[in-house]
Design a protein around this motif. Structure first.
Motif, mmCIF file in Angstrom:
data_model
loop_
_atom_site.group_PDB
_atom_site.id
_atom_site.type_symbol
_atom_site.label_atom_id
_atom_site.label_comp_id
_atom_site.label_asym_id
_atom_site.label_seq_id
_atom_site.Cartn_x
_atom_site.Cartn_y
_atom_site.Cartn_z
ATOM 1 N N GLY A 1 0.752 -1.361 -0.072
ATOM 2 C CA GLY A 1 0.198 -0.042 -0.051
ATOM 3 C C GLY A 1 0.789 1.141 0.237
ATOM 4 O O GLY A 1 0.230 2.397 -0.032
ATOM 5 N N ALA A 2 2.394 0.913 0.076
ATOM 6 C CA ALA A 2 3.095 2.448 0.273
ATOM 7 C C ALA A 2 3.466 2.837 -1.258
ATOM 8 O O ALA A 2 3.630 1.801 -2.054
ATOM 9 N N ARG A 3 3.538 3.998 -1.575
ATOM 10 C CA ARG A 3 3.987 4.257 -2.754
ATOM 11 C C ARG A 3 5.097 5.084 -2.804
ATOM 12 O O ARG A 3 5.582 5.905 -1.774
ATOM 13 N N ARG A 4 5.877 4.923 -3.961
ATOM 14 C CA ARG A 4 7.060 5.603 -3.957
ATOM 15 C C ARG A 4 6.955 7.132 -4.410
ATOM 16 O O ARG A 4 6.034 7.520 -5.134
ATOM 17 N N ILE A 5 7.880 8.155 -4.023
ATOM 18 C CA ILE A 5 7.853 9.449 -4.346
ATOM 19 C C ILE A 5 9.304 9.999 -4.199
ATOM 20 O O ILE A 5 9.950 9.547 -3.276
ATOM 21 N N VAL A 6 9.650 10.556 -5.356
ATOM 22 C CA VAL A 6 10.839 11.141 -5.227
ATOM 23 C C VAL A 6 10.893 12.689 -5.097
ATOM 24 O O VAL A 6 10.222 13.405 -5.559
ATOM 25 N N VAL A 7 11.675 13.150 -3.966
ATOM 26 C CA VAL A 7 11.514 14.607 -3.539
ATOM 27 C C VAL A 7 13.029 15.204 -3.334
ATOM 28 O O VAL A 7 13.724 14.621 -2.700
ATOM 29 N N ASP A 8 13.265 15.764 -4.407
ATOM 30 C CA ASP A 8 14.675 16.499 -4.495
ATOM 31 C C ASP A 8 15.643 15.704 -4.705
ATOM 32 O O ASP A 8 16.685 15.620 -4.030
ATOM 33 N N GLY A 9 15.473 14.407 -5.406
ATOM 34 C CA GLY A 9 16.457 13.316 -5.661
ATOM 35 C C GLY A 9 16.519 12.221 -4.629
ATOM 36 O O GLY A 9 17.296 11.223 -4.763
ATOM 37 N N LEU A 10 15.635 12.239 -3.475
ATOM 38 C CA LEU A 10 15.701 11.647 -2.720
ATOM 39 C C LEU A 10 14.443 10.740 -2.755
ATOM 40 O O LEU A 10 13.377 11.174 -2.783
ATOM 41 N N THR A 11 14.504 9.274 -2.679
ATOM 42 C CA THR A 11 13.246 8.277 -2.634
ATOM 43 C C THR A 11 12.772 7.932 -1.271
ATOM 44 O O THR A 11 13.488 7.714 -0.303
ATOM 45 N N HIS A 12 11.272 8.311 -1.201
ATOM 46 C CA HIS A 12 10.554 8.081 -0.163
ATOM 47 C C HIS A 12 9.462 7.229 -0.386
ATOM 48 O O HIS A 12 9.270 7.000 -1.521
ATOM 49 N N ARG A 13 8.975 6.752 0.602
ATOM 50 C CA ARG A 13 7.580 5.927 0.504
ATOM 51 C C ARG A 13 6.669 6.506 1.235
ATOM 52 O O ARG A 13 6.877 7.333 2.320
ATOM 53 N N ARG A 14 5.508 6.713 0.617
ATOM 54 C CA ARG A 14 4.225 7.615 1.408
ATOM 55 C C ARG A 14 3.018 6.318 1.517
ATOM 56 O O ARG A 14 2.908 5.619 0.642
ATOM 57 N N ARG A 15 2.330 6.498 2.558
ATOM 58 C CA ARG A 15 1.296 5.801 2.559
ATOM 59 C C ARG A 15 0.042 6.462 3.072
ATOM 60 O O ARG A 15 0.234 7.175 4.256
ATOM 61 N N LEU A 16 -0.948 6.379 2.783
ATOM 62 C CA LEU A 16 -2.398 7.028 3.137
ATOM 63 C C LEU A 16 -3.157 6.022 3.376
ATOM 64 O O LEU A 16 -3.181 4.841 3.016
ATOM 65 N N ARG A 17 -3.743 6.152 4.787
ATOM 66 C CA ARG A 17 -4.880 5.051 5.225
ATOM 67 C C ARG A 17 -6.040 4.908 4.376
ATOM 68 O O ARG A 17 -6.550 5.858 4.021
ATOM 69 N N HIS A 18 -6.236 3.600 3.721
ATOM 70 C CA HIS A 18 -7.182 3.566 3.011
ATOM 71 C C HIS A 18 -8.646 3.513 3.732
ATOM 72 O O HIS A 18 -9.406 4.213 3.100
ATOM 73 N N ARG A 19 -8.687 2.781 4.803
ATOM 74 C CA ARG A 19 -9.822 3.054 5.629
ATOM 75 C C ARG A 19 -9.854 3.996 6.840
ATOM 76 O O ARG A 19 -8.923 3.765 7.484
ATOM 77 N N PRO A 20 -10.712 4.698 6.808
ATOM 78 C CA PRO A 20 -10.695 5.733 8.113
ATOM 79 C C PRO A 20 -10.624 5.220 9.631
ATOM 80 O O PRO A 20 -11.211 3.910 9.557
ATOM 81 N N THR A 21 -10.223 5.487 10.369
ATOM 82 C CA THR A 21 -10.298 5.307 11.772
ATOM 83 C C THR A 21 -11.711 5.518 12.295
ATOM 84 O O THR A 21 -12.399 6.322 11.434
ATOM 85 N N TYR A 22 -11.945 5.122 13.321
ATOM 86 C CA TYR A 22 -13.321 5.434 13.621
ATOM 87 C C TYR A 22 -13.607 6.906 14.018
ATOM 88 O O TYR A 22 -14.616 7.439 13.492
ATOM 89 N N ALA A 23 -12.663 7.582 14.520
ATOM 90 C CA ALA A 23 -12.539 9.087 14.639
ATOM 91 C C ALA A 23 -12.773 9.803 13.304
ATOM 92 O O ALA A 23 -13.128 10.865 13.174
#
Length: 109
Positions: A7-29
């Protein structure tokens, strides 16, 4: 704590590779609109401290039909740049670095 690869996606920011993840299902709150959505980002090769970005709009999966907007990669890149300016060191182990409100991060990239 490292992000799960699934579920994590790759993103390159200023030449550095990061992984980002957004929660698919919301928490109760988040589903009830009590708390906003969040995104997590970490360095892809040497994960250390995780960046936790709190978004301004509610989670898109909220149950009340509150207006929500998806978090675009350009917004995540802007948040990473801002966090780096504010002292986040992604390869250094430690507690999560929290950054509030994506709405004030200009989408650059």
């Amino acid at each position: 704590m490292a992000l799960p690869r699934k579920g994590a996606r790759r993103i390159v920011v200023d030449g550095l590779t990061h992984r980002r993840r957004l929660r698919h299902r919301p928490t109760y709150a988040q589903a009830l609109g009590w708390t906003p959505g969040t995104a997590a980002v970490e360095h892809a090769d040497t994960p250390g401290s995780t960046l936790v970005v709190t978004t301004a709009p509610p989670h898109p999966g909220n149950h009340l039909g509150l207006p929500a907007a998806p978090i675009r990669p350009a917004e995540v890149a802007g948040a990473v740049r801002r966090a780096l300016r504010e002292g986040w060191i992604p390869v250094k182990p430690g507690s999560a670095f929290r950054l509030d409100a994506l709405d004030d991060v200009p989408p650059t990239g």
